[in-house]
Design an enzyme around this catalytic site. Structure first.
Site, PDB file in Angstrom:
ATOM      1  N   ASN A 155      21.898 -25.831  98.054  1.00  0.00           N
ATOM      2  CA  ASN A 155      23.532 -25.512  98.671  1.00  0.00           C
ATOM      3  C   ASN A 155      23.988 -26.432  99.304  1.00  0.00           C
ATOM      4  O   ASN A 155      24.726 -26.914  99.840  1.00  0.00           O
ATOM      5  CB  ASN A 155      23.756 -24.349  99.310  1.00  0.00           C
ATOM      6  CG  ASN A 155      25.592 -23.494  99.472  1.00  0.00           C
ATOM      7  OD1 ASN A 155      25.881 -24.002  98.584  1.00  0.00           O
ATOM      8  ND2 ASN A 155      25.513 -22.209  99.882  1.00  0.00           N
ATOM      9  N   ARG A 158      23.066 -23.920  94.093  1.00  0.00           N
ATOM     10  CA  ARG A 158      24.593 -22.760  93.655  1.00  0.00           C
ATOM     11  C   ARG A 158      25.738 -24.538  93.123  1.00  0.00           C
ATOM     12  O   ARG A 158      26.075 -24.635  93.552  1.00  0.00           O
ATOM     13  CB  ARG A 158      24.472 -22.689  94.748  1.00  0.00           C
ATOM     14  CG  ARG A 158      25.977 -21.806  95.095  1.00  0.00           C
ATOM     15  CD  ARG A 158      25.776 -21.516  97.083  1.00  0.00           C
ATOM     16  NE  ARG A 158      27.478 -20.275  96.633  1.00  0.00           N
ATOM     17  CZ  ARG A 158      27.570 -20.018  98.074  1.00  0.00           C
ATOM     18  NH1 ARG A 158      26.694 -20.077  99.114  1.00  0.00           N
ATOM     19  NH2 ARG A 158      28.101 -18.517  97.082  1.00  0.00           N
ATOM     20  N   HIS A 198      31.725 -15.662  95.172  1.00  0.00           N
ATOM     21  CA  HIS A 198      30.412 -14.726  95.919  1.00  0.00           C
ATOM     22  C   HIS A 198      30.087 -13.672  94.297  1.00  0.00           C
ATOM     23  O   HIS A 198      29.056 -12.793  95.086  1.00  0.00           O
ATOM     24  CB  HIS A 198      31.449 -13.611  96.937  1.00  0.00           C
ATOM     25  CG  HIS A 198      31.838 -14.344  97.941  1.00  0.00           C
ATOM     26  ND1 HIS A 198      32.433 -14.158  98.484  1.00  0.00           N
ATOM     27  CD2 HIS A 198      31.382 -15.646  98.805  1.00  0.00           C
ATOM     28  CE1 HIS A 198      33.031 -15.126  99.555  1.00  0.00           C
ATOM     29  NE2 HIS A 198      32.235 -15.946  99.779  1.00  0.00           N
ATOM     30  N   HIS A 241      32.155  -8.986 101.259  1.00  0.00           N
ATOM     31  CA  HIS A 241      31.517  -9.853 101.331  1.00  0.00           C
ATOM     32  C   HIS A 241      32.244  -9.937 102.699  1.00  0.00           C
ATOM     33  O   HIS A 241      33.430 -11.662 102.261  1.00  0.00           O
ATOM     34  CB  HIS A 241      30.716 -10.366 100.569  1.00  0.00           C
ATOM     35  CG  HIS A 241      29.922 -11.802 101.083  1.00  0.00           C
ATOM     36  ND1 HIS A 241      28.965 -12.153 100.429  1.00  0.00           N
ATOM     37  CD2 HIS A 241      30.700 -13.069 101.720  1.00  0.00           C
ATOM     38  CE1 HIS A 241      28.895 -13.594 101.142  1.00  0.00           C
ATOM     39  NE2 HIS A 241      29.479 -14.020 101.996  1.00  0.00           N
ATOM     40  N   ARG A 251      41.038 -19.275 105.634  1.00  0.00           N
ATOM     41  CA  ARG A 251      41.378 -19.657 103.630  1.00  0.00           C
ATOM     42  C   ARG A 251      42.754 -18.948 104.064  1.00  0.00           C
ATOM     43  O   ARG A 251      42.699 -17.755 104.670  1.00  0.00           O
ATOM     44  CB  ARG A 251      40.713 -19.159 103.485  1.00  0.00           C
ATOM     45  CG  ARG A 251      39.678 -20.587 102.238  1.00  0.00           C
ATOM     46  CD  ARG A 251      38.933 -20.572 100.998  1.00  0.00           C
ATOM     47  NE  ARG A 251      38.084 -20.453 102.071  1.00  0.00           N
ATOM     48  CZ  ARG A 251      36.479 -20.151 101.459  1.00  0.00           C
ATOM     49  NH1 ARG A 251      36.949 -19.483  99.742  1.00  0.00           N
ATOM     50  NH2 ARG A 251      35.899 -20.128 101.910  1.00  0.00           N
ATOM     51  N   GLU A 310      21.869 -14.785  98.810  1.00  0.00           N
ATOM     52  CA  GLU A 310      22.040 -15.401  98.180  1.00  0.00           C
ATOM     53  C   GLU A 310      20.669 -16.382  97.376  1.00  0.00           C
ATOM     54  O   GLU A 310      20.884 -16.858  96.407  1.00  0.00           O
ATOM     55  CB  GLU A 310      22.875 -16.414  98.439  1.00  0.00           C
ATOM     56  CG  GLU A 310      24.705 -15.201  98.246  1.00  0.00           C
ATOM     57  CD  GLU A 310      25.517 -16.361  99.312  1.00  0.00           C
ATOM     58  OE1 GLU A 310      25.479 -16.191 100.624  1.00  0.00           O
ATOM     59  OE2 GLU A 310      26.979 -16.024  98.782  1.00  0.00           O
TER      60      GLU A 310
HETATM   61  P1  ADP Z   1      29.540 -18.323 105.751  1.00  0.00           P
HETATM   62  O1  ADP Z   1      30.522 -18.060 104.754  1.00  0.00           O
HETATM   63  O2  ADP Z   1      29.537 -19.557 106.364  1.00  0.00           O
HETATM   64  O3  ADP Z   1      28.127 -17.892 105.190  1.00  0.00           O
HETATM   65  P2  ADP Z   1      28.754 -16.081 107.360  1.00  0.00           P
HETATM   66  O4  ADP Z   1      28.630 -14.810 106.364  1.00  0.00           O
HETATM   67  O5  ADP Z   1      27.244 -16.889 108.323  1.00  0.00           O
HETATM   68  O6  ADP Z   1      29.390 -17.571 106.807  1.00  0.00           O
HETATM   69  O7  ADP Z   1      29.712 -15.331 108.469  1.00  0.00           O
HETATM   70  C1  ADP Z   1      30.079 -15.814 109.303  1.00  0.00           C
HETATM   71  C2  ADP Z   1      30.899 -14.989 110.256  1.00  0.00           C
HETATM   72  O8  ADP Z   1      30.221 -13.792 110.443  1.00  0.00           O
HETATM   73  C3  ADP Z   1      31.773 -15.877 111.139  1.00  0.00           C
HETATM   74  O9  ADP Z   1      32.983 -15.404 111.794  1.00  0.00           O
HETATM   75  C4  ADP Z   1      30.722 -15.309 112.396  1.00  0.00           C
HETATM   76  O10 ADP Z   1      31.529 -14.960 113.750  1.00  0.00           O
HETATM   77  C5  ADP Z   1      30.349 -13.569 111.786  1.00  0.00           C
HETATM   78  N1  ADP Z   1      29.787 -13.057 112.823  1.00  0.00           N
HETATM   79  C6  ADP Z   1      28.285 -13.197 112.525  1.00  0.00           C
HETATM   80  N2  ADP Z   1      27.529 -12.108 113.183  1.00  0.00           N
HETATM   81  C7  ADP Z   1      28.802 -11.900 114.425  1.00  0.00           C
HETATM   82  C8  ADP Z   1      28.748 -10.360 114.912  1.00  0.00           C
HETATM   83  N3  ADP Z   1      27.607  -9.899 115.519  1.00  0.00           N
HETATM   84  N4  ADP Z   1      30.104 -10.218 115.388  1.00  0.00           N
HETATM   85  C9  ADP Z   1      30.950  -9.877 114.507  1.00  0.00           C
HETATM   86  N5  ADP Z   1      31.028 -11.392 113.763  1.00  0.00           N
HETATM   87  C10 ADP Z   1      30.070 -12.216 113.826  1.00  0.00           C
END
Ligand code: ADP
Length: 392
Positions: A8, A92, A180, A207, A240, A378
């Site tokens: 990816n 991806r 997504h 998501h 964004r 994914e």
């Molecule tokens: P990406 O779209 O880059 O794959 P992720 O799906 O890993 O991102 O999501 C990242 C987001 O998830 C960040 O805003 C992070 O702060 C939030 N996040 C991860 N763990 C927690 C938690 N325990 N509580 C609140 N937000 C969280």
């Protein structure tokens, strides 16, 4: 034993995973991330149970581009799995345009068609294709397979595929593609196993990660998505904007003299949770903050999710289940609570204890709608497609 590599490639990062193919689902052996490609690049390697296996700063020759990053990643993988024989690489690819509704083997013709889609996703598609070129150079014998973020949404009916612009733009490809799709594909499959009756019904999947969108699914297929022509539309995200009145963009051009590059920078990198809070794009940081602007950013985020939930339920003619996924959706009890509270009118009643524990079912028996938390995967969707196409 044959192995699958999943790649990816982002603008300055390369996520990868090594899977062992077998009679059942491919099994993840190791996943990794090279970040800050083009700068002080760093490689992190993680085991299948989330255990950190390695973290290294890359030498300059490996840090400068995707070829170098892939090379460094493979060297780490080979040290741990010297027997690995990579027969297929799954990529991806953000944009599959209007034609690609399924994963495709990357023949020269398919690559040429994907290059014509660069204007539709100029910030992502070129990097995805750079990853493809790097993998082809590294594994000339392996099958190369593309999995598209748009493909899952090709089932949208016309009213969810178009904008009310003159027809000529639709014909040129100015459509609501939705993104997504790999995550939604995974959730659809997981739901079919966990709750087959619900899977056949009307489901909204949220998501919620750094990127965020929602998908209305009917019988496991996408009917509508909050993302449209680009990955900017719909919900606000880490940086964004989500939906903005197009009149705002006209104002910025006419009154503030902003050009396309400045507006792109504003909408992709400076808006969303970061822009509204002025503090961070990261939900954990905002949840920990006492600053009223952090609170307002969270309130805007959940308000927009609630609006879209109502809209998607209308598009689906009702609602049987809501699924939360992505880093925020899987981990933040507070966000899920804020989204779901006061939603009894649509049949949503949370079980607050289950919600606090990130349980897989977080609704109580008082409501008609099942609310679930399902961690997305994914990479597994890509590995499955690579195994399928390589096998064929
Ligand atoms: P990406 O779209 O880059 O794959 P992720 O799906 O890993 O991102 O999501 C990242 C987001 O998830 C960040 O805003 C992070 O702060 C939030 N996040 C991860 N763990 C927690 C938690 N325990 N509580 C609140 N937000 C969280």
């Amino acid at each position: 034993m044959s192995h699958l590599l999943v790649l990816n490639a982002g603008s300055s990062s390369l996520k990868f995973g090594l899977f062992q193919s077998g009679p059942g689902d491919p099994q993840a052996l190791v996943t990794g991330l090279v970040e800050r490609i083009g700068g002080a690049a760093r490689l992190v390697l993680t085991g299948p149970d989330g255990d950190r296996l390695a973290q290294t700063d890359l030498p300059a020759r490996h840090a400068q581009d995707h070829h170098g990053a892939l090379h460094a990643a493979l060297a780490e993988v080979e040290t741990r799995f010297p027997e690995a024989e990579i027969t297929a690489v799954g990529h991806r690819v953000v944009h599959g345009g209007r034609d690609f509704a399924d994963p495709m083997e990357l023949t020269p013709d398919v690559i040429a068609r994907l290059e014509t889609l660069v204007p539709f996703a100029p910030l992502h598609q070129p990097h995805n294709l750079a990853g493809v070129q790097a993998a082809m150079a590294e594994f000339p014998q392996a099958r190369q397979v593309a999995c598209f973020d748009t493909a899952f949404h090709r089932s949208h009916p016309f009213v969810n595929d178009t904008f009310a612009l003159p027809r000529a733009y639709y014909d040129k490809g100015v459509r609501r593609y939705g993104f997504h799709g790999l995550s939604y594909d995974y959730i659809s499959g997981a739901l079919a196993e966990m709750a087959p009756t619900l899977h056949k019904g009307r489901v909204v999947v949220a998501h919620l990660g750094n990127g965020a969108s929602m998908c209305g699914m009917l019988a496991g297929r996408s009917l509508a998505s909050t993302m449209g022509f680009s990955a900017l539309d719909g919900l606000p995200m880490g940086t964004r904007s989500g939906q903005v009145d197009p009149g705002v963009l006209l104002y910025l051009m006419e009154q503030e003299g902003m050009d396309a590059a400045a507006i792109s920078d504003l909408l992709y990198k400076k808006s969303g949770l970061l822009g509204l809070s002025g503090i961070s794009h990261d939900m954990r940081t905002l949840e920990e903050s006492d600053d009223p602007h952090a609170r307002q950013a969270i309130d805007y985020f959940t308000f927009r999710i609630r609006r879209e939930l109502g809209g998607l339920a209308a598009a689906l003619d009702g609602l049987d289940a809501v699924v939360f996924t992505g880093g925020i959706g899987e981990n933040s009890a507070r966000i899920r609570h804020q989204v779901c509270s006061g939603m009894g009118w649509i049949g949503i009643e949370l079980d607050e204890d289950a919600n606090a524990q990130n349980a897989s079912v977080i609704s109580s028996d008082l409501g008609r709608v099942r609310v679930m938390v399902i961690p997305t995967n994914e990479e597994l969707v890509i590995a499955r497609a690579a195994a399928r196409l390589a096998g064929g």
